[in-house]
Motif scaffolding. Structure first.
Motif, PDB file in Angstrom:
ATOM      1  N   THR A 182       0.868  -1.170   0.000  1.00 49.33           N
ATOM      2  CA  THR A 182       0.000   0.000   0.000  1.00 49.33           C
ATOM      3  C   THR A 182       0.909   1.225   0.000  1.00 49.33           C
ATOM      4  OG1 THR A 182      -0.044   0.078   2.412  1.00 49.33           O
ATOM      5  CG2 THR A 182      -1.752  -1.237   1.326  1.00 49.33           C
ATOM      6  N   LEU A 183       0.348   2.393  -0.197  1.00 53.25           N
ATOM      7  CA  LEU A 183       1.149   3.608  -0.174  1.00 53.25           C
ATOM      8  C   LEU A 183       1.792   3.787   1.205  1.00 53.25           C
ATOM      9  CD1 LEU A 183       2.165   6.226  -1.415  1.00 53.25           C
ATOM     10  CD2 LEU A 183       0.007   7.304  -0.766  1.00 53.25           C
ATOM     11  N   TYR A 219       2.526   6.184  -7.279  1.00 52.34           N
ATOM     12  CA  TYR A 219       1.460   6.505  -8.233  1.00 52.34           C
ATOM     13  C   TYR A 219       1.978   6.474  -9.671  1.00 52.34           C
ATOM     14  CZ  TYR A 219      -1.701   7.774  -4.461  1.00 52.34           C
ATOM     15  OH  TYR A 219      -2.509   7.740  -3.369  1.00 52.34           O
ATOM     16  N   TYR A 237       1.562   2.926 -10.429  1.00 58.30           N
ATOM     17  CA  TYR A 237       0.126   2.658 -10.555  1.00 58.30           C
ATOM     18  C   TYR A 237      -0.420   3.224 -11.863  1.00 58.30           C
ATOM     19  CZ  TYR A 237      -4.882   3.021  -9.788  1.00 58.30           C
ATOM     20  OH  TYR A 237      -6.233   2.931  -9.942  1.00 58.30           O
ATOM     21  N   LEU A 257       0.736  -3.673  -6.128  1.00 71.08           N
ATOM     22  CA  LEU A 257       0.192  -2.462  -5.508  1.00 71.08           C
ATOM     23  C   LEU A 257      -1.239  -2.692  -5.058  1.00 71.08           C
ATOM     24  CD1 LEU A 257       1.507   0.382  -7.832  1.00 71.08           C
ATOM     25  CD2 LEU A 257       2.641  -0.768  -5.934  1.00 71.08           C
ATOM     26  N   THR A 294      -3.946  -0.186  -3.838  1.00 75.66           N
ATOM     27  CA  THR A 294      -4.215   1.237  -3.653  1.00 75.66           C
ATOM     28  C   THR A 294      -5.704   1.526  -3.607  1.00 75.66           C
ATOM     29  OG1 THR A 294      -3.745   3.445  -4.522  1.00 75.66           O
ATOM     30  CG2 THR A 294      -4.214   1.744  -6.124  1.00 75.66           C
TER      31      THR A 294
END
Length: 500
Positions: free
Chosen positions: A25-26, A187, A190, A269, A271
Motif C-alpha cells: 500500500t502507499l 502513483y 500505478y 500495488l 491502492t
C-alpha cells in the motif's frame, strides 16, 4: 475462482524462482522508505546529536561535582636550595597522597559558586617526616559584563535550543519530502499499470472491431480499405500495449530502488482509488507554513546567531571585569614519621579548628580606552550582516506565501477537474457503446468508431492523471505547510517515528 488460481500460480512461480513478492500500500511503501533510507538514518542521528547537546546546555546550570585523586605520587630526585652560603643539593624521596573534592554551582549570571575541600599528605622518606594539610574553601567567581552585555552560558543554551528546533524541523521535513517522493514513485507505477490495462482494453476492442470489419468485408458490406485501416489500427494498439509493458517495468524498478527492494523481486500495488474532498483553509495553511517551514527556521536561527555575535563583539569594547571572593580554613601539621598517621591527621585537624579562617575579595576591571575604532567598525559590519539577514527573511516569507497560495489554488482546480473528468468518462463509455452498435449495424464507418475509441482511452487516461495529480497535491501541501488537511491536524515528528 479462476482469478485465485492464476494468482496462486504467480505466487508459486515467484517463490520457486527465489523471488519475494511485496504487496504494497502507499503507507507500507512509505514505511519501508523511512526504514531503509540512509538520508533518514543520518538525519535521525543529527537530531539525536542536537538533543544531547541541548541536554548538555541545560545541565550546565546544574551542580557539578569532581573528585581529584593522587594515590600516590611517588618521586626520587635531587633538589636544590640556594641561600646566603651558596647552592646546596640534597636527595628527595617523597610519596604524596592527594584527594580534592570540587563542587561548583553555575549561576544564571554566568558566574559560579564553589566549594573545594581537600586533604594533602606527604611522606618524606629522606627526612623521615610526614605532614598533613587540610583545607576547605567557599568562593564566588562572577564576570560583571554578563549583567549588561553578553552572557555566555545563556547564549550557549539559546543556540542549543535553536539548533534542536532546526534539527527537528529538518528531520520532519525530510520525512514529508520522502513521503511525497514515494507517493510520486508509487502513483507513477500505478499510473503505468492502469495505462497498461487501458492499452490492453484498447487492443481487445480493436481486435473485436477488426474481426467484425473483416467479416463485413468478406460479406461485401464495406470496402477493403476500411478493413485494412482496421488492421493498421490493431497493429498500433498492439504496439501501444508493448510500450505500456516496458513503462511498467521501468516504473517498478524505480520504486524498488527507492524502497531498497531487490530488482529481482516483484511488487503488487494495493491502492485506494477513492479520494477525500478536502477544503484547504488558506489562512491556516499560510500560518502553519510560516511557523514551521524549514527555510524560515534556518533563517531565524541565522538571525539569532547574528544577534548573539553582535552582542559578543560589542561586549569586547565595553568595561569588563570579575568579582572574586573566598573564605577558607587551612590546617597544616608536620610530624616525625614515627608517629601514627592518625595522630598527624588529628593534629592537622586541631590546627584547622584553631587557626582563624582566611578570606579575600577582589574586583578586577578592564576599561577599553582607544582602539582606533576597530571594535566600532566590527560592530557596524555585524549590524550590516544583521540587516541583510532580516531582509532575506522577509523576502523568504513572501516567497513561501506565494508557494502555498499557488499550491492551494492548484489543489482546488485539480479537484474540480477530477470531478469533471469522472463525468467525461461516463459519457465516453456510453458514447463508445452506442458507436459499437452503430458500427455493427452499418450506420457508421471504422473511422468514426476509431474516433470514439480514442476518445474513451483519452478519457480514462485524463481521469487517471487528474486523480494522481490531486493525491500528490494533497501530499505536496502537507509538506509545504506541515499540516495534514485530510485529517485536519498539524503533523509532528511523533507521527513518523519514536525517537529514543
Amino acid at each position: 475462482m479462476r482469478t485465485f488460481f492464476w494468482l496462486f500460480l504467480l505466487l508459486a512461480g515467484n517463490l520457486l524462482a527465489g523471488e519475494k513478492i511485496h504487496v504494497l500500500t502507499l503507507e507500507k511503501a512509505q514505511q519501508l522508505a523511512r526504514e531503509n533510507s540512509f538520508k533518514m538514518r543520518s538525519l535521525l542521528e543529527d537530531f539525536r546529536i542536537a538533543r544531547f547537546e541541548l541536554n548538555a546546555a541545560r545541565n550546565r546550570f546544574k551542580t557539578q561535582v569532581n573528585l581529584n585523586l593522587d594515590l600516590p605520587d611517588y618521586s626520587e630526585t635531587i633538589s636544590s636550595l640556594q641561600d646566603s652560603t651558596g647552592l646546596h643539593y640534597f636527595p628527595l624521596k617523597q610519596a604524596r597522597y592527594n584527594a580534592n573534592l570540587q563542587i561548583e554551582q553555575p549561576l544564571p549570571t554566568d558566574g559560579y559558586l564553589y566549594l573545594a575541600s581537600g586533604v594533602f599528605h606527604v611522606q618524606d622518606y629522606f627526612l623521615k617526616e610526614q605532614s598533613f594539610r587540610l583545607n576547605t574553601r567557599i568562593g564566588l567567581e562572577q564576570p560583571i559584563e554578563s549583567f549588561y552585555s553578553y552572557n555566555r552560558i545563556k547564549s550557549a543554551l539559546k543556540m542549543a535550543e535553536l539548533n534542536y528546533q532546526l534539527s527537528e524541523k529538518q528531520l520532519l521535513r525530510a520525512q514529508l519530502d520522502l513521503e511525497y517522493q514515494v507517493a510520486q514513485a508509487f502513483y507513477g507505477l500505478y499510473s503505468a499499470l492502469e495505462r497498461k490495462n487501458i492499452a490492453r482494453q484498447t487492443r481487445q476492442l480493436q481486435q473485436d472491431a477488426y474481426e467484425l470489419a473483416l467479416n463485413k468485408f468478406k460479406a461485401g458490406v464495406i470496402a477493403e480499405v476500411e478493413a485494412l485501416q482496421m488492421e493498421v489500427d490493431l497493429g498500433q494498439a498492439k504496439n501501444d500495449y508493448d510500450l505500456a509493458l516496458v513503462e511498467v517495468k521501468r516504473r517498478a524498478d524505480a520504486l524498488k530502488q527507492l524502497l531498497n527492494i531487490s530488482l529481482q523481486d516483484s511488487v503488487v500495488l494495493n491502492t485506494d482509488l477513492t479520494y477525500p474532498l478536502v477544503k484547504v483553509d488558506l489562512q491556516k495553511a499560510l500560518a502553519s507554513g510560516l511557523e514551521n517551514r524549514l527555510e524560515i527556521q534556518e533563517q531565524k536561527i541565522a538571525l539569532e546567531q547574528q544577534k548573539l555575535n553582535l552582542k559578543r563583539i560589542d561586549a569586547e569594547n565595553q568595561i569588563q571585569g570579575k568579582i572574586s571572593a573566598y573564605y577558607d580554613f587551612i590546617g597544616v601539621k608536620q610530624d616525625p614519621r614515627s608517629l601514627m598517621l592518625s595522630t598527624t591527621f588529628e593534629n592537622a585537624w586541631q590546627e584547622l579548628k584553631r587557626r582563624p579562617g582566611n578570606r579575600g575579595i577582589a574586583l578586577s576591571i578592564t576599561i577599553p580606552l582607544w582602539d582606533w575604532h576597530v571594535n566600532k567598525n566590527e560592530v557596524l559590519a555585524q549590524k550590516a550582516r544583521l540587516n541583510k539577514q532580516q531582509m532575506a527573511l522577509k523576502d523568504l516569507e513572501i516567497t513561501i506565501k506565494r508557494d502555498i497560495r499557488n499550491a492551494v489554488m492548484e489543489l482546488e482546480s485539480s479537484l474540480k477537474r477530477l470531478q469533471l473528468l469522472e463525468k467525461n468518462v461516463a459519457v465516453a463509455e456510453k458514447s463508445f457503446e452506442i458507436s459499437q452498435k452503430r458500427f455493427a449495424n452499418g450506420d457508421i464507418n471504422s473511422q468514426a468508431l476509431a474516433l470514439d475509441r480514442n476518445r474513451l482511452s483519452q478519457a480514462y487516461n485524463s481521469r487517471l492523471n487528474a486523480l494522481i495529480s490531486y493525491k500528490l497535491l494533497l501530499s505536496d501541501i502537507k509538506r509545504k505547510t506541515f499540516y495534514d488537511f485530510v485529517n485536519d491536524r498539524p503533523v509532528s515528528l511523533g507521527d513518523y517515528l519514536q525517537v529514543d
